[in-house]
Write an enzyme that holds these catalytic residues in place. Structure first.
Site, mmCIF file in Angstrom:
data_model
loop_
_atom_site.group_PDB
_atom_site.id
_atom_site.type_symbol
_atom_site.label_atom_id
_atom_site.label_comp_id
_atom_site.label_asym_id
_atom_site.label_seq_id
_atom_site.Cartn_x
_atom_site.Cartn_y
_atom_site.Cartn_z
ATOM 1 N N PRO A 171 0.564 -1.553 0.021
ATOM 2 C CA PRO A 171 -0.075 -0.082 0.426
ATOM 3 C C PRO A 171 0.927 1.947 0.031
ATOM 4 O O PRO A 171 2.255 1.940 -0.073
ATOM 5 C CB PRO A 171 -0.805 0.024 1.190
ATOM 6 C CG PRO A 171 0.190 -0.848 2.113
ATOM 7 C CD PRO A 171 1.214 -1.659 1.419
ATOM 8 N N TRP A 172 0.256 2.063 0.376
ATOM 9 C CA TRP A 172 1.105 3.807 0.021
ATOM 10 C C TRP A 172 1.020 4.167 1.107
ATOM 11 O O TRP A 172 1.959 5.480 1.121
ATOM 12 C CB TRP A 172 0.402 4.690 -1.157
ATOM 13 C CG TRP A 172 -1.462 4.778 -0.931
ATOM 14 C CD1 TRP A 172 -2.395 4.163 -0.982
ATOM 15 C CD2 TRP A 172 -2.108 5.170 0.577
ATOM 16 N NE1 TRP A 172 -3.827 4.654 -0.855
ATOM 17 C CE2 TRP A 172 -3.220 5.763 0.079
ATOM 18 C CE3 TRP A 172 -1.185 6.402 1.445
ATOM 19 C CZ2 TRP A 172 -3.945 5.846 1.172
ATOM 20 C CZ3 TRP A 172 -2.487 6.471 2.500
ATOM 21 C CH2 TRP A 172 -3.508 6.793 2.500
ATOM 22 N N LYS A 196 4.532 -5.418 -6.741
ATOM 23 C CA LYS A 196 4.395 -4.196 -7.359
ATOM 24 C C LYS A 196 3.746 -3.162 -5.656
ATOM 25 O O LYS A 196 3.764 -3.712 -5.008
ATOM 26 C CB LYS A 196 2.860 -4.238 -7.130
ATOM 27 C CG LYS A 196 2.176 -3.383 -8.562
ATOM 28 C CD LYS A 196 0.598 -3.732 -8.946
ATOM 29 C CE LYS A 196 0.507 -2.254 -8.016
ATOM 30 N NZ LYS A 196 0.107 -0.703 -7.173
ATOM 31 N N PRO A 197 4.737 -2.092 -6.040
ATOM 32 C CA PRO A 197 4.658 -1.425 -4.999
ATOM 33 C C PRO A 197 3.519 0.286 -5.507
ATOM 34 O O PRO A 197 2.661 -0.388 -6.415
ATOM 35 C CB PRO A 197 5.697 -0.160 -4.917
ATOM 36 C CG PRO A 197 6.141 -0.428 -6.064
ATOM 37 C CD PRO A 197 6.047 -1.574 -6.418
ATOM 38 N N SER A 198 2.964 0.637 -3.914
ATOM 39 C CA SER A 198 1.685 1.493 -4.825
ATOM 40 C C SER A 198 2.354 2.988 -5.462
ATOM 41 O O SER A 198 3.167 3.148 -5.729
ATOM 42 C CB SER A 198 1.296 1.617 -3.664
ATOM 43 O OG SER A 198 0.116 3.711 -3.706
ATOM 44 N N SER A 249 -7.293 -2.563 0.816
ATOM 45 C CA SER A 249 -7.862 -1.600 1.066
ATOM 46 C C SER A 249 -8.975 -2.781 0.747
ATOM 47 O O SER A 249 -8.379 -3.987 0.202
ATOM 48 C CB SER A 249 -8.124 -0.921 -0.116
ATOM 49 O OG SER A 249 -8.476 -1.289 -0.904
ATOM 50 N N GLU A 270 -3.926 -8.219 4.193
ATOM 51 C CA GLU A 270 -4.381 -7.290 5.378
ATOM 52 C C GLU A 270 -4.704 -6.814 5.119
ATOM 53 O O GLU A 270 -4.208 -5.435 3.891
ATOM 54 C CB GLU A 270 -2.576 -7.011 5.902
ATOM 55 C CG GLU A 270 -3.087 -6.956 7.195
ATOM 56 C CD GLU A 270 -2.535 -5.801 6.845
ATOM 57 O OE1 GLU A 270 -3.812 -4.776 6.908
ATOM 58 O OE2 GLU A 270 -1.470 -5.114 7.114
ATOM 59 N N CYS A 304 -4.088 1.073 8.888
ATOM 60 C CA CYS A 304 -4.977 0.275 9.209
ATOM 61 C C CYS A 304 -5.711 -0.007 10.497
ATOM 62 O O CYS A 304 -6.688 -0.927 11.970
ATOM 63 C CB CYS A 304 -5.375 -1.300 8.366
ATOM 64 S SG CYS A 304 -3.527 -1.484 8.737
ATOM 65 N N GLU A 402 -14.390 3.057 7.088
ATOM 66 C CA GLU A 402 -13.111 3.264 7.348
ATOM 67 C C GLU A 402 -12.939 4.422 6.568
ATOM 68 O O GLU A 402 -12.922 5.154 4.956
ATOM 69 C CB GLU A 402 -11.520 2.274 6.869
ATOM 70 C CG GLU A 402 -9.968 2.633 7.114
ATOM 71 C CD GLU A 402 -9.327 1.232 6.374
ATOM 72 O OE1 GLU A 402 -8.589 1.359 7.793
ATOM 73 O OE2 GLU A 402 -9.867 0.794 5.219
#
Length: 500
Positions: A171-172, A196-198, A249, A270, A304, A402
């Site tokens: 995630p970012w 794969k990064p954000s 997400s 996660e 999160c 959220e």
């Protein structure tokens, strides 16, 4: 939506002559141990959320790029999977040393790309180092059922094997740390990885690849930048990927799990959270307010596990709210480069800024009271006021979904049963906390809360020795601890007939 009259916040800006970030990673995908050009000329701009200026660009990865990375990972895993735990431990320790030696470069890059304050970035780097060091040791301590004759004339041996190539989507909000949470146990278990990064925050992960290039076996770590609908989709469907792991997400996790199910590959998820903070009448209210200030607004609430939903006993709700508003009102908002005392930076992007802004507007339109904050701050940059909504009624939409920003809600309860039922009513099950000085409550209530982690008299405290992961809509699988190594390995039973 303009700032309200109760705002106490202004944005601290860096000096006009602030030197731009210079230590950017190479432009390219990291495949087979080196940076390579992608198969497409399309690039994605990476934006500094504090200034809205472009920091650099990364390739928009394609299916062909993923396939190239997977092929490299498959080849590298053949020899990597045959190494001993000691050999893998030495590589992980080397990565930890490299991160430690380059912590300044990585922290500056992380702050610039995400907008997070320097204190948060520094903490991320420290935990990244500890993640690799822990897994370097943990990979040498795995245990399983003892070999023995469990059937007459047959000896059983349990083998712990790598799964193969693991696809990872990070995630970012914690780019480098979440990459470490995945890469470290994946490598420790003998697997290779394609990550794969954000596309919003890829720079620190690519920088890590640059730093470790030539220092670890080629091809065991591969990074393909790009968008989820292309790169993430291909990772989830690729026939040579044995497991795909996602931190992100709920919608992202659902999409990956649906795609992965077609090839019956394992999935590790996660996902989101809406962490309740249950404050009982006997709690140390000052400590609870400070705890929510720290854990609700750490990383701008873009966590999160953030302490974003307070349920406080009705007899102390007014006092607790006063203490919390006082605490939150002292938060320093600003760009990361504006000073080491900055505590709240911008949210990560224009689209996310608009989502949080709209959530604030909807809450205000519904009649909720912002005891502090409640609006957005003037640009440049994607700055949201630290906000506390007080007196929130049971079942209000803002308590169920959220927001992922610097927003905390406070609602009250009458009985313990009511508190537990209301805490459990969200679709998420990642984290929660309980604040009480009653030994009985501190033991009983966590057992009744449907969350993967429950803190007592603290919140958002982590240790690499302890697992992290959720229930319900927050996903399944565990990061950190020996449980992560279980998730990224497979067991095989070998039974030898030695009878006459």
């Amino acid at each position: 939506m303009a700032s309200t009259e109760i705002s106490r916040f202004t944005v601290r800006r860096p000096a006009p002559d602030q030197v731009p970030v210079a230590d950017l990673p190479p432009v390219g995908h990291f495949i087979g141990g080196s940076f390579v050009q992608g198969s497409s000329t399309e690039v994605i701009d990476v934006v500094d959320p504090a200034t809205e200026k472009v920091l650099g660009s990364v390739p928009a990865g394609t299916v062909q790029d993923v396939d190239s990375a997977v092929a490299a990972a498959v080849e590298a895993q053949k020899s990597w999977g045959a190494t001993t735990p000691r050999e893998r431990s030495e590589v992980l320790s080397r990565i930890a040393d490299i991160v430690e030696a380059n912590r300044e470069v990585l922290a500056v890059l992380e702050s610039a790309n995400t907008g997070k304050p320097r204190s948060v970035a520094d903490d991320d780097i420290s935990n990244t180092v500890d993640t690799f060091r822990f897994m370097a040791g943990a990979g040498r301590t795995l245990t399983s059922l003892a070999a023995g004759d469990y059937a007459q004339g047959h000896t059983s041996v349990i083998l712990r094997e790598p799964v193969g190539v693991v696809g990872v989507i990070t995630p970012w909000n914690y780019p480098l740390l979440m990459a470490a949470w995945k890469i470290a146990p994946i490598l420790a278990a003998g697997n290779s990885v394609v990550l794969k990064p954000s596309e919003q925050t890829p720079l620190s992960t690519l920088k890590l690849a640059e730093l470790v290039a030539g220092q670890i076996p080629d091809g065991i770590v591969n990074i393909v930048s790009g968008r989820g609908r292309t790169v993430g989709q291909r990772l989830a469907e690729h026939p040579d990927i044995a497991l795909v792991a996602v931190t992100g997400s709920v919608l992202s996790g659902q999409a990956v799990a649906e795609t992965a199910s077609r090839s019956v590959k394992r999935v590790h998820l996660e996902l989101g959270g809406k962490a309740p903070v249950v404050v009982f009448a006997d709690a140390d209210l000052g400590a609870a307010a400070t705890g929510v200030r720290n854990a609700g607004f750490w990383n701008g609430g873009q966590d999160c596990g953030a302490a974003c939903r307070v349920l406080v006993h009705e007899s102390v709700a007014e006092k607790f709210t006063e203490l919390l508003v006082e605490e939150v009102g002292r938060l320093v908002v600003g760009a990361p480069a504006a000073g080491d005392d900055v505590e709240i930076g911008p949210v990560v992007s224009r689209p996310h800024f608009e989502r949080v802004r709209d959530a604030l507007a909807e809450a205000t339109a519904a009649g909720l009271h912002a005891a502090v904050g409640g609006g957005v701050l003037d640009g440049p940059g994607y700055f949201i006021e630290p906000t506390v909504f007080s007196g929130v009624p049971a079942g209000a939409p803002i308590t169920q979904h959220e927001i992922f920003g610097p927003v905390v809600t406070v609602e009250s309860f009458s009985t313990t049963d009511e508190a537990v039922a209301r805490a459990n009513e969200t679709p998420y099950g990642l984290a929660a906390s309980v604040w009480t000085q009653d030994a009985g409550l501190s033991l009983d209530v966590p057992k009744r809360l449907d969350f993967g982690t429950v803190w007592v008299n603290s919140h958002l405290v982590f240790a690499n020795e302890a697992p992290w992961g959720g229930f319900k809509g927050s996903g399944y699988g565990r990061d950190l601890s020996l449980y992560a190594l279980d998730d990224f390995s497979r067991t095989k039973h070998v039974m030898i007939n030695h009878g006459a």
